[in-house]
Design a protein around this motif. Structure first.
Motif, PDB file in Angstrom:
ATOM      1  N   ALA A 165     123.042  15.655  13.863  1.00  0.00           N
ATOM      2  CA  ALA A 165     122.254  14.474  14.225  1.00  0.00           C
ATOM      3  C   ALA A 165     120.906  14.847  14.833  1.00  0.00           C
ATOM      4  O   ALA A 165     119.946  14.071  14.753  1.00  0.00           O
ATOM      5  N   ILE A 166     120.812  16.029  15.424  1.00  0.00           N
ATOM      6  CA  ILE A 166     119.568  16.408  16.099  1.00  0.00           C
ATOM      7  C   ILE A 166     118.458  16.675  15.081  1.00  0.00           C
ATOM      8  O   ILE A 166     117.387  16.053  15.135  1.00  0.00           O
ATOM      9  N   GLU A 190     114.026  14.138  29.354  1.00  0.00           N
ATOM     10  CA  GLU A 190     115.173  13.252  29.431  1.00  0.00           C
ATOM     11  C   GLU A 190     116.356  13.838  28.688  1.00  0.00           C
ATOM     12  O   GLU A 190     116.211  14.711  27.824  1.00  0.00           O
ATOM     13  N   GLU A 191     117.522  13.364  29.053  1.00  0.00           N
ATOM     14  CA  GLU A 191     118.765  13.769  28.408  1.00  0.00           C
ATOM     15  C   GLU A 191     119.106  12.764  27.322  1.00  0.00           C
ATOM     16  O   GLU A 191     118.972  11.558  27.518  1.00  0.00           O
ATOM     17  N   VAL A 192     119.543  13.263  26.169  1.00  0.00           N
ATOM     18  CA  VAL A 192     119.791  12.416  25.007  1.00  0.00           C
ATOM     19  C   VAL A 192     121.173  12.719  24.442  1.00  0.00           C
ATOM     20  O   VAL A 192     121.617  13.869  24.460  1.00  0.00           O
ATOM     21  N   ASP A 193     121.854  11.686  23.941  1.00  0.00           N
ATOM     22  CA  ASP A 193     123.116  11.893  23.239  1.00  0.00           C
ATOM     23  C   ASP A 193     122.808  12.513  21.885  1.00  0.00           C
ATOM     24  O   ASP A 193     122.431  11.824  20.938  1.00  0.00           O
ATOM     25  N   GLY A 194     122.956  13.819  21.787  1.00  0.00           N
ATOM     26  CA  GLY A 194     122.629  14.527  20.565  1.00  0.00           C
ATOM     27  C   GLY A 194     123.639  14.354  19.456  1.00  0.00           C
ATOM     28  O   GLY A 194     123.468  14.934  18.378  1.00  0.00           O
ATOM     29  N   MET A 195     124.684  13.571  19.691  1.00  0.00           N
ATOM     30  CA  MET A 195     125.660  13.272  18.648  1.00  0.00           C
ATOM     31  C   MET A 195     125.384  11.908  18.017  1.00  0.00           C
ATOM     32  O   MET A 195     126.124  11.459  17.143  1.00  0.00           O
ATOM     33  N   ASP A 196     124.316  11.239  18.449  1.00  0.00           N
ATOM     34  CA  ASP A 196     123.951   9.913  17.968  1.00  0.00           C
ATOM     35  C   ASP A 196     122.570   9.999  17.329  1.00  0.00           C
ATOM     36  O   ASP A 196     121.557  10.118  18.027  1.00  0.00           O
ATOM     37  N   VAL A 197     122.486   9.959  16.010  1.00  0.00           N
ATOM     38  CA  VAL A 197     121.228  10.172  15.313  1.00  0.00           C
ATOM     39  C   VAL A 197     120.192   9.115  15.670  1.00  0.00           C
ATOM     40  O   VAL A 197     118.985   9.413  15.731  1.00  0.00           O
ATOM     41  N   LEU A 198     120.612   7.892  15.954  1.00  0.00           N
ATOM     42  CA  LEU A 198     119.650   6.848  16.309  1.00  0.00           C
ATOM     43  C   LEU A 198     119.099   7.054  17.706  1.00  0.00           C
ATOM     44  O   LEU A 198     117.920   6.792  17.963  1.00  0.00           O
ATOM     45  N   ALA A 199     119.928   7.530  18.629  1.00  0.00           N
ATOM     46  CA  ALA A 199     119.450   7.854  19.977  1.00  0.00           C
ATOM     47  C   ALA A 199     118.471   9.017  19.914  1.00  0.00           C
ATOM     48  O   ALA A 199     117.460   9.038  20.630  1.00  0.00           O
ATOM     49  N   VAL A 200     118.763   9.994  19.061  1.00  0.00           N
ATOM     50  CA  VAL A 200     117.867  11.136  18.881  1.00  0.00           C
ATOM     51  C   VAL A 200     116.522  10.665  18.345  1.00  0.00           C
ATOM     52  O   VAL A 200     115.459  11.052  18.844  1.00  0.00           O
ATOM     53  N   LYS A 201     116.563   9.817  17.328  1.00  0.00           N
ATOM     54  CA  LYS A 201     115.317   9.334  16.738  1.00  0.00           C
ATOM     55  C   LYS A 201     114.473   8.582  17.760  1.00  0.00           C
ATOM     56  O   LYS A 201     113.257   8.792  17.858  1.00  0.00           O
ATOM     57  N   ALA A 202     115.106   7.709  18.540  1.00  0.00           N
ATOM     58  CA  ALA A 202     114.372   6.921  19.531  1.00  0.00           C
ATOM     59  C   ALA A 202     113.724   7.819  20.578  1.00  0.00           C
ATOM     60  O   ALA A 202     112.562   7.627  20.964  1.00  0.00           O
ATOM     61  N   ALA A 203     114.458   8.814  21.061  1.00  0.00           N
ATOM     62  CA  ALA A 203     113.922   9.726  22.066  1.00  0.00           C
ATOM     63  C   ALA A 203     112.806  10.580  21.487  1.00  0.00           C
ATOM     64  O   ALA A 203     111.791  10.838  22.151  1.00  0.00           O
ATOM     65  N   ALA A 204     112.978  11.029  20.244  1.00  0.00           N
ATOM     66  CA  ALA A 204     111.949  11.846  19.602  1.00  0.00           C
ATOM     67  C   ALA A 204     110.662  11.053  19.404  1.00  0.00           C
ATOM     68  O   ALA A 204     109.553  11.595  19.560  1.00  0.00           O
ATOM     69  N   ALA A 205     110.785   9.774  19.066  1.00  0.00           N
ATOM     70  CA  ALA A 205     109.605   8.930  18.884  1.00  0.00           C
ATOM     71  C   ALA A 205     108.830   8.791  20.189  1.00  0.00           C
ATOM     72  O   ALA A 205     107.591   8.870  20.214  1.00  0.00           O
ATOM     73  N   LYS A 206     109.553   8.620  21.276  1.00  0.00           N
ATOM     74  CA  LYS A 206     108.918   8.510  22.598  1.00  0.00           C
ATOM     75  C   LYS A 206     108.216   9.805  22.965  1.00  0.00           C
ATOM     76  O   LYS A 206     107.069   9.797  23.439  1.00  0.00           O
ATOM     77  N   ALA A 207     108.887  10.928  22.742  1.00  0.00           N
ATOM     78  CA  ALA A 207     108.308  12.231  23.072  1.00  0.00           C
ATOM     79  C   ALA A 207     107.083  12.522  22.217  1.00  0.00           C
ATOM     80  O   ALA A 207     106.072  13.063  22.707  1.00  0.00           O
ATOM     81  N   ALA A 208     107.154  12.182  20.925  1.00  0.00           N
ATOM     82  CA  ALA A 208     106.037  12.435  20.027  1.00  0.00           C
ATOM     83  C   ALA A 208     104.809  11.626  20.427  1.00  0.00           C
ATOM     84  O   ALA A 208     103.678  12.129  20.403  1.00  0.00           O
ATOM     85  N   GLU A 209     105.025  10.386  20.798  1.00  0.00           N
ATOM     86  CA  GLU A 209     103.913   9.540  21.237  1.00  0.00           C
ATOM     87  C   GLU A 209     103.240  10.132  22.477  1.00  0.00           C
ATOM     88  O   GLU A 209     102.011  10.152  22.590  1.00  0.00           O
TER      89      GLU A 209
END
Length: 348
Positions: free
Chosen positions: A70-71, A227-246
């Motif tokens: 998922a990561i 931040e800590e992210v649920d790396g087993m949840d692909v949608l949580a990963v995507k949301a966190a990555a979008a925030k970090a990228a911005e």
């Protein structure tokens, strides 16, 4: 039936796991199906790679990504063309997520001329500029300073690109990581550091190896947010990555994402993983498998039935079988290849 772990979805409902499972449930049907296929491709590819290793067709070290799919897939959903990706030696999943041809990846694992690095990189040292993939790296934590350098290059070029720099919980204790953190924040470099915390590094639990087990806090002394992210949840990963990228693209400097994940196999194919119990691994597979989680979302939204999922699985298995056959039959590199790709060759 769940593709990742048979019956996992029904058990997950009963156990009430994946508390963030509704994050982004409104994602489009094709988006979720794409994540499911991409993660399943990595899973089936790694399973076949393990088989080829057991047959002696893959030599040296081989570190499988099973459980962490998922990561790479979630971050890839946010990555923009031209964003460089760099990681350590557990790298097959990242290559496939970046869009590299499964044939070329598998052939590289077997050391064949048809591989992405002409059979000279092997499992731990593949590379593809066409896919923006700047390699798996065998030196623990060494890729962190290289990823920071990629971010520095992008800052000089002012091209708006973000360097996605992956490393594990074991590498998080390496000195060059903190030198890189300091430089990245001091110069506001566009880099996202992704810590794939699979709990055991090479074979020592994080509780026994790290005084601060919340690894996203490691940037606090450098004023790097994380931040800590649920790396087993692909949608949580995507949301966190979008925030970090911005954050990084906007000129605010680096960001740290600690992906809490779990690898099902040993550190490498030669690791029997006796430092944890079989029951522990089975429990994670039954209740937190990332592929089962997306399958549950697809069924909940009415986006896919069992026949659809079986068809995807069959397609993925065909792709992997073809890649394995290509890797088995592709010729070995010619002896003359020992002298190529050593220095940059500039055409007259």
């Amino acid at each position: 039936m769940a593709r990742g772990q048979a019956g996992g979805a029904s058990r997950r409902k009963a156990n009430g796991s994946h508390p963030k499972g509704d994050v982004g449930v409104g994602a489009a049907k094709e988006e979720l199906l794409g994540y499911y296929r991409d993660m399943l491709l990595i899973r089936r590819f790694e399973e076949r790679a393990g088989q080829l290793y057991g047959m002696g067709l893959i030599g040296g070290f081989c570190h499988l990504y099973i459980g962490q799919e998922a990561i790479a897939v979630g971050v890839q959903a946010v990555k923009q063309p031209g964003d460089p990706v760099i990681t350590g030696y557990r790298d097959h999943g990242h290559m496939l997520a970046c869009g590299m041809d499964p044939r070329e990846v598998m052939a590289e694992l077997t050391g064949r001329a048809g591989g992405s690095s002409k059979g000279k990189g092997g499992s731990m040292h593949m590379f593809s500029m066409e896919a923006d993939f700047y390699g798996g790296h065998g030196i623990v934590g060494g890729q962190v300073s290289l990823g920071t350098g990629l971010a520095l290059a992008n800052r000089y070029r002012d091209n708006g690109k973000v360097a996605w720099t992956y490393f594990g919980d074991g590498a998080a204790n390496q000195g060059q990581v903190y030198e890189s953190f300091n430089m990245a924040q001091l110069w506001k470099l566009p880099v996202v550091y992704i810590i794939e915390n699979n709990q055991y590094a090479m074979g020592t639990s994080i509780e026994r190896s790290s005084s601060e087990t919340h690894l996203y806090k490691r940037g606090a002394s450098f004023r790097i947010p994380g931040e800590e992210v649920d790396g087993m949840d692909v949608l949580a990963v995507k949301a966190a990555a979008a925030k970090a990228a911005e954050h990084a693209r906007s000129g605010n400097g680096p960001y740290i994402l600690e992906m809490k994940t779990y690898r099902y196999r040993g550190h490498s194919m030669s690791d029997p993983a006796k430092y944890r119990t079989r029951e522990e691994v089975d429990e994670i597979r039954k209740t937190r498998d990332p592929i089962d989680h997306v399958e549950e979302l697809l069924e909940k939204q009415g986006f896919a039935d069992e026949a659809t999922l079986k068809a995807i699985d069959a397609e993925v298995k065909r792709i992997v079988a073809d890649a394995a056959e290509f890797a088995r039959t592709s010729p070995e590199p010619a002896p003359s290849e020992l002298y190529t790709d050593v220095y940059t060759e500039v055409r007259a």
